[in-house]
Scaffold this active site. Structure first.
Site, PDB file in Angstrom:
ATOM      1  N   ARG A 120       0.829  -1.063   0.070  1.00 45.20           N
ATOM      2  CA  ARG A 120       0.112  -0.072  -0.031  1.00 45.20           C
ATOM      3  C   ARG A 120       0.896   1.114  -0.148  1.00 45.20           C
ATOM      4  NH1 ARG A 120      -3.858  -0.218   4.975  1.00 45.20           N
ATOM      5  NH2 ARG A 120      -4.511   1.846   3.759  1.00 45.20           N
ATOM      6  N   GLN A 173      -8.097  11.676   8.108  1.00 44.49           N
ATOM      7  CA  GLN A 173      -8.092  10.171   8.441  1.00 44.49           C
ATOM      8  C   GLN A 173      -7.136   9.586   7.579  1.00 44.49           C
ATOM      9  OE1 GLN A 173     -12.434   8.832   9.647  1.00 44.49           O
ATOM     10  NE2 GLN A 173     -12.674  10.532   8.296  1.00 44.49           N
ATOM     11  N   ASN A 174      -6.809  10.115   6.320  1.00 45.88           N
ATOM     12  CA  ASN A 174      -6.097   9.375   5.133  1.00 45.88           C
ATOM     13  C   ASN A 174      -4.747   9.253   5.670  1.00 45.88           C
ATOM     14  OD1 ASN A 174      -8.431   9.446   4.027  1.00 45.88           O
ATOM     15  ND2 ASN A 174      -7.876  10.902   2.523  1.00 45.88           N
ATOM     16  N   VAL A 175      -3.926   8.165   5.307  1.00 39.32           N
ATOM     17  CA  VAL A 175      -2.654   7.738   5.307  1.00 39.32           C
ATOM     18  C   VAL A 175      -1.810   8.007   4.048  1.00 39.32           C
ATOM     19  CG1 VAL A 175      -3.258   6.251   7.455  1.00 39.32           C
ATOM     20  CG2 VAL A 175      -3.113   5.372   5.231  1.00 39.32           C
ATOM     21  N   HIS A 235      -4.954   9.429  11.584  1.00 37.24           N
ATOM     22  CA  HIS A 235      -4.535   7.811  11.624  1.00 37.24           C
ATOM     23  C   HIS A 235      -3.185   7.611  10.890  1.00 37.24           C
ATOM     24  CE1 HIS A 235      -9.191   7.339  11.575  1.00 37.24           C
ATOM     25  NE2 HIS A 235      -8.764   7.471  12.642  1.00 37.24           N
ATOM     26  N   CYS A 289      11.442   0.120  20.482  1.00 39.09           N
ATOM     27  CA  CYS A 289      12.239   1.209  20.783  1.00 39.09           C
ATOM     28  C   CYS A 289      11.598   2.908  20.397  1.00 39.09           C
ATOM     29  CB  CYS A 289      13.743   1.359  20.696  1.00 39.09           C
ATOM     30  SG  CYS A 289      14.028   1.566  18.744  1.00 39.09           S
ATOM     31  N   SER A 321     -17.148   7.923   5.288  1.00 38.63           N
ATOM     32  CA  SER A 321     -18.389   7.252   5.896  1.00 38.63           C
ATOM     33  C   SER A 321     -18.945   7.644   7.095  1.00 38.63           C
ATOM     34  CB  SER A 321     -18.176   5.678   5.628  1.00 38.63           C
ATOM     35  OG  SER A 321     -17.036   5.295   6.666  1.00 38.63           O
TER      36      SER A 321
HETATM   37  C1  BJW Z   1     -16.509   9.391  -2.276  1.00 41.44           C
HETATM   38  C2  BJW Z   1     -15.875   9.149  -3.465  1.00 41.44           C
HETATM   39  C3  BJW Z   1     -15.531  10.128  -4.182  1.00 41.44           C
HETATM   40  C4  BJW Z   1     -16.289   7.289  -2.487  1.00 41.44           C
HETATM   41  N1  BJW Z   1     -16.100  11.449  -3.961  1.00 41.44           N
HETATM   42  N2  BJW Z   1     -16.802  10.765  -1.752  1.00 41.44           N
HETATM   43  C5  BJW Z   1     -17.379   4.460  19.630  1.00 41.44           C
HETATM   44  C6  BJW Z   1     -18.324   3.899  19.146  1.00 41.44           C
HETATM   45  C7  BJW Z   1     -18.029   2.476  18.598  1.00 41.44           C
HETATM   46  C8  BJW Z   1     -16.674   2.146  18.439  1.00 41.44           C
HETATM   47  C9  BJW Z   1     -15.684   2.967  18.802  1.00 41.44           C
HETATM   48  C10 BJW Z   1     -15.988   4.061  19.601  1.00 41.44           C
HETATM   49  N3  BJW Z   1     -14.960   4.648  19.912  1.00 41.44           N
HETATM   50  C11 BJW Z   1     -13.732   3.922  19.481  1.00 41.44           C
HETATM   51  C12 BJW Z   1     -14.301   2.806  18.983  1.00 41.44           C
HETATM   52  C13 BJW Z   1     -13.640   1.584  18.240  1.00 41.44           C
HETATM   53  C14 BJW Z   1     -12.904   1.963  17.026  1.00 41.44           C
HETATM   54  C15 BJW Z   1     -14.301   2.354  15.915  1.00 41.44           C
HETATM   55  O1  BJW Z   1     -14.376   3.537  15.552  1.00 41.44           O
HETATM   56  N4  BJW Z   1     -14.828   1.408  15.482  1.00 41.44           N
HETATM   57  C16 BJW Z   1     -15.790   1.289  14.576  1.00 41.44           C
HETATM   58  C17 BJW Z   1     -15.560   0.929  12.963  1.00 41.44           C
HETATM   59  C18 BJW Z   1     -17.148   0.530  15.103  1.00 41.44           C
HETATM   60  N5  BJW Z   1     -12.012   3.177  16.892  1.00 41.44           N
HETATM   61  C19 BJW Z   1     -10.967   2.899  17.279  1.00 41.44           C
HETATM   62  O2  BJW Z   1     -10.410   1.800  17.598  1.00 41.44           O
HETATM   63  C20 BJW Z   1      -9.714   4.340  17.318  1.00 41.44           C
HETATM   64  N6  BJW Z   1      -9.100   4.371  18.219  1.00 41.44           N
HETATM   65  C21 BJW Z   1      -9.778   4.667  19.543  1.00 41.44           C
HETATM   66  O3  BJW Z   1     -10.874   5.165  19.718  1.00 41.44           O
HETATM   67  O4  BJW Z   1      -8.928   4.562  20.810  1.00 41.44           O
HETATM   68  C22 BJW Z   1      -9.464   4.868  21.865  1.00 41.44           C
HETATM   69  C23 BJW Z   1      -9.778   3.584  22.379  1.00 41.44           C
HETATM   70  C24 BJW Z   1      -8.811   2.548  22.595  1.00 41.44           C
HETATM   71  C25 BJW Z   1      -9.133   1.491  23.181  1.00 41.44           C
HETATM   72  C26 BJW Z   1     -10.427   1.279  23.401  1.00 41.44           C
HETATM   73  C27 BJW Z   1     -11.396   2.141  23.225  1.00 41.44           C
HETATM   74  C28 BJW Z   1     -11.142   3.330  22.697  1.00 41.44           C
HETATM   75  C29 BJW Z   1      -8.799   3.989  15.965  1.00 41.44           C
HETATM   76  C30 BJW Z   1      -9.307   4.030  14.796  1.00 41.44           C
HETATM   77  C31 BJW Z   1      -8.190   3.581  13.581  1.00 41.44           C
HETATM   78  C32 BJW Z   1      -8.684   3.562  12.435  1.00 41.44           C
HETATM   79  N7  BJW Z   1      -8.067   2.958  11.494  1.00 41.44           N
HETATM   80  C33 BJW Z   1      -8.237   2.829   9.868  1.00 41.44           C
HETATM   81  C34 BJW Z   1      -6.879   2.059   9.425  1.00 41.44           C
HETATM   82  C35 BJW Z   1      -5.741   2.880   9.265  1.00 41.44           C
HETATM   83  C36 BJW Z   1      -4.550   2.488   8.801  1.00 41.44           C
HETATM   84  C37 BJW Z   1      -4.717   1.647   7.352  1.00 41.44           C
HETATM   85  O5  BJW Z   1      -4.915   2.717   6.185  1.00 41.44           O
HETATM   86  O6  BJW Z   1      -4.702   0.538   7.173  1.00 41.44           O
HETATM   87  O7  BJW Z   1      -8.300   4.386   9.158  1.00 41.44           O
HETATM   88  S1  BJW Z   1      -9.587   1.994   9.648  1.00 41.44           S
HETATM   89  C38 BJW Z   1     -10.180   2.937   8.327  1.00 41.44           C
HETATM   90  O8  BJW Z   1     -11.298   3.561   8.482  1.00 41.44           O
HETATM   91  C39 BJW Z   1      -8.709   3.996   8.159  1.00 41.44           C
HETATM   92  C40 BJW Z   1      -9.633   5.112   7.709  1.00 41.44           C
HETATM   93  O9  BJW Z   1      -9.076   6.321   8.131  1.00 41.44           O
HETATM   94  C41 BJW Z   1     -10.854   5.286   8.838  1.00 41.44           C
HETATM   95  C42 BJW Z   1     -11.924   6.017   8.196  1.00 41.44           C
HETATM   96  O10 BJW Z   1     -12.783   5.267   6.935  1.00 41.44           O
HETATM   97  P1  BJW Z   1     -13.139   6.599   5.784  1.00 41.44           P
HETATM   98  O11 BJW Z   1     -11.996   7.353   5.183  1.00 41.44           O
HETATM   99  O12 BJW Z   1     -14.438   7.085   6.301  1.00 41.44           O
HETATM  100  O13 BJW Z   1     -13.430   5.560   4.629  1.00 41.44           O
HETATM  101  P2  BJW Z   1     -14.550   4.741   4.242  1.00 41.44           P
HETATM  102  O14 BJW Z   1     -14.184   3.664   3.192  1.00 41.44           O
HETATM  103  O15 BJW Z   1     -15.293   4.179   5.161  1.00 41.44           O
HETATM  104  O16 BJW Z   1     -15.627   5.721   3.500  1.00 41.44           O
HETATM  105  C43 BJW Z   1     -15.214   6.504   2.262  1.00 41.44           C
HETATM  106  C44 BJW Z   1     -16.437   7.436   1.636  1.00 41.44           C
HETATM  107  O17 BJW Z   1     -16.000   7.899   0.567  1.00 41.44           O
HETATM  108  C45 BJW Z   1     -17.919   6.619   1.681  1.00 41.44           C
HETATM  109  O18 BJW Z   1     -18.711   7.473   2.381  1.00 41.44           O
HETATM  110  C46 BJW Z   1     -17.880   6.760   0.123  1.00 41.44           C
HETATM  111  O19 BJW Z   1     -19.257   7.100  -0.200  1.00 41.44           O
HETATM  112  C47 BJW Z   1     -16.968   7.887  -0.130  1.00 41.44           C
HETATM  113  N8  BJW Z   1     -16.689   8.051  -1.648  1.00 41.44           N
HETATM  114  N9  BJW Z   1     -15.887   7.885  -3.758  1.00 41.44           N
HETATM  115  C48 BJW Z   1     -16.477  11.581  -2.436  1.00 41.44           C
HETATM  116  N10 BJW Z   1     -15.177  10.039  -5.487  1.00 41.44           N
HETATM  117 ZN    ZN Z   2      14.342  -0.239  17.831  1.00 37.17          ZN
END
Ligand code: BJW
Ligand code: ZN
Length: 255
Positions: free
Chosen positions: A75, A110-112, A128, A139, A199
């Site tokens: 990636r 949120q993008n990487v 993120h 370390c 989303s």
């Molecule tokens: C277009 C288009 C075009 C397409 N034009 N639009 C409260 C409630 C429930 C759960 C939780 C909560 N608080 C925390 C949680 C847990 C969890 C969470 O949220 N889970 C839910 C999924 C249920 N969150 C976490 O764990 C976070 N940490 C945290 O809260 O720490 C505190 C804690 C610790 C321990 C215990 C409890 C709390 C961390 C979240 C990390 C997310 N990581 C990722 C991966 C990053 C690395 C990698 O790239 O591999 O981040 S997951 C993935 O989702 C990535 C993204 O940044 C993130 C968001 O996704 P995004 O950007 O919205 O993409 P999509 O695909 O979902 O949506 C794309 C959109 O684009 C769509 O709507 C399309 O329609 C649209 N689209 N083409 C315009 N051309």
């Molecule tokens: Zn090291």
């Protein structure tokens, strides 16, 4: 026949032109037209092909570091080969114009993929992490990686020999505290808040929209499809970000 892009409501333009503090939260959709897959789109999203629990959690890395770092290395190379699109460039232009006039523009992503920075956006709050930054799992030593594929998986730390991992935020991990605090403060004081190409399903990032709405900001969604945020915001602009953002920014900045 191609669907006509929506007109931008005059009430939104009036609020946007008057806004001193503009905050934009972006997600994967803003990079879709650069060729980078989103996560949750039904057919093309990464999570349609891969199980996030086997790749994007600390437990997955502990269980199979080789699998995880190979996937992230691919990636990393893919995003380095992509280019920012017209949506990224429009946001960079908006920041230039607003800051020139003494306003405040905060871009939270949120993008990487770092495409905002490559388009010219400054001081981006990365919630993120970044695919090109890797850190030692023991370390903590951090380095930028913009070269070819790693020779071994997992890559090893030059200082201590432990496995390195991408410096991204996996499920269950804390977001970078300084970046999230800056994002939260900006949301609390925004006059205009846009959620673009996300989303709105991942917390705590998605909650920033509600923070801004509760503090009185005009809120806008720019997205190709309906999301969890569509009913929360004041205005919805439905369509591709690479089309709608340039049009919005041109109308707001008057150029
Ligand atoms: C277009 C288009 C075009 C397409 N034009 N639009 C409260 C409630 C429930 C759960 C939780 C909560 N608080 C925390 C949680 C847990 C969890 C969470 O949220 N889970 C839910 C999924 C249920 N969150 C976490 O764990 C976070 N940490 C945290 O809260 O720490 C505190 C804690 C610790 C321990 C215990 C409890 C709390 C961390 C979240 C990390 C997310 N990581 C990722 C991966 C990053 C690395 C990698 O790239 O591999 O981040 S997951 C993935 O989702 C990535 C993204 O940044 C993130 C968001 O996704 P995004 O950007 O919205 O993409 P999509 O695909 O979902 O949506 C794309 C959109 O684009 C769509 O709507 C399309 O329609 C649209 N689209 N083409 C315009 N051309
Ligand atoms: Zn090291």
């Amino acid at each position: 026949m191609a669907e006509a892009a929506p007109t931008i409501p005059e009430s939104l333009l009036t609020a946007a032109r008057a806004a001193h503090g503009v905050v934009v939260l972006t997600g994967a959709g803003v990079s879709a037209e650069s060729g980078i897959p989103t996560f949750r789109d039904a057919l093309t999203g990464l999570w349609a092909k891969y199980d996030p629990m086997q790749l994007a959690t600390p437990q997955a890395f502990a269980a199979d570091p080789r699998l995880v770092t190979r996937w992230y290395d691919q990636r990393r190379l893919a995003v380095l080969a992509c280019q920012p699109n017209a949506g990224h460039r429009a946001l960079a232009r908006w920041q230039d114009r607003l800051e020139y006039r003494g306003g405040r523009f905060t871009l939270i992503t949120q993008n990487v993929d770092r495409l905002h920075q490559r388009a010219g956006s400054r001081d981006v709050a990365e919630l993120h992490g970044a695919l090109t930054r890797w850190r030692c799992s023991e370390c903590g030593q951090v380095g930028e990686e913009t070269g070819p594929a790693f020779a071994q998986h997992p890559p090893r730390c030059a200082a201590c020999g432990a496995a390195r991992r991408p410096d991204v935020v996996w499920f269950g991990e804390q977001l970078p505290v300084a970046a999230f605090e800056r994002a939260r403060r900006a949301a609390e004081s925004a006059a205009l808040f846009l959620a673009v190409g996300t989303s709105g399903t991942v917390e705590p990032a998605a909650g920033l929209v509600r923070v801004a709405a509760a503090a009185g900001a005009t809120t806008v969604e720019v997205n190709a499809a309906a999301t969890a945020l569509s009913d929360v915001v004041d205005h919805v602009l439905r369509g591709p970000a690479a089309v709608l953002l340039p049009r919005l920014v041109d109308c707001v900045t008057g150029c």
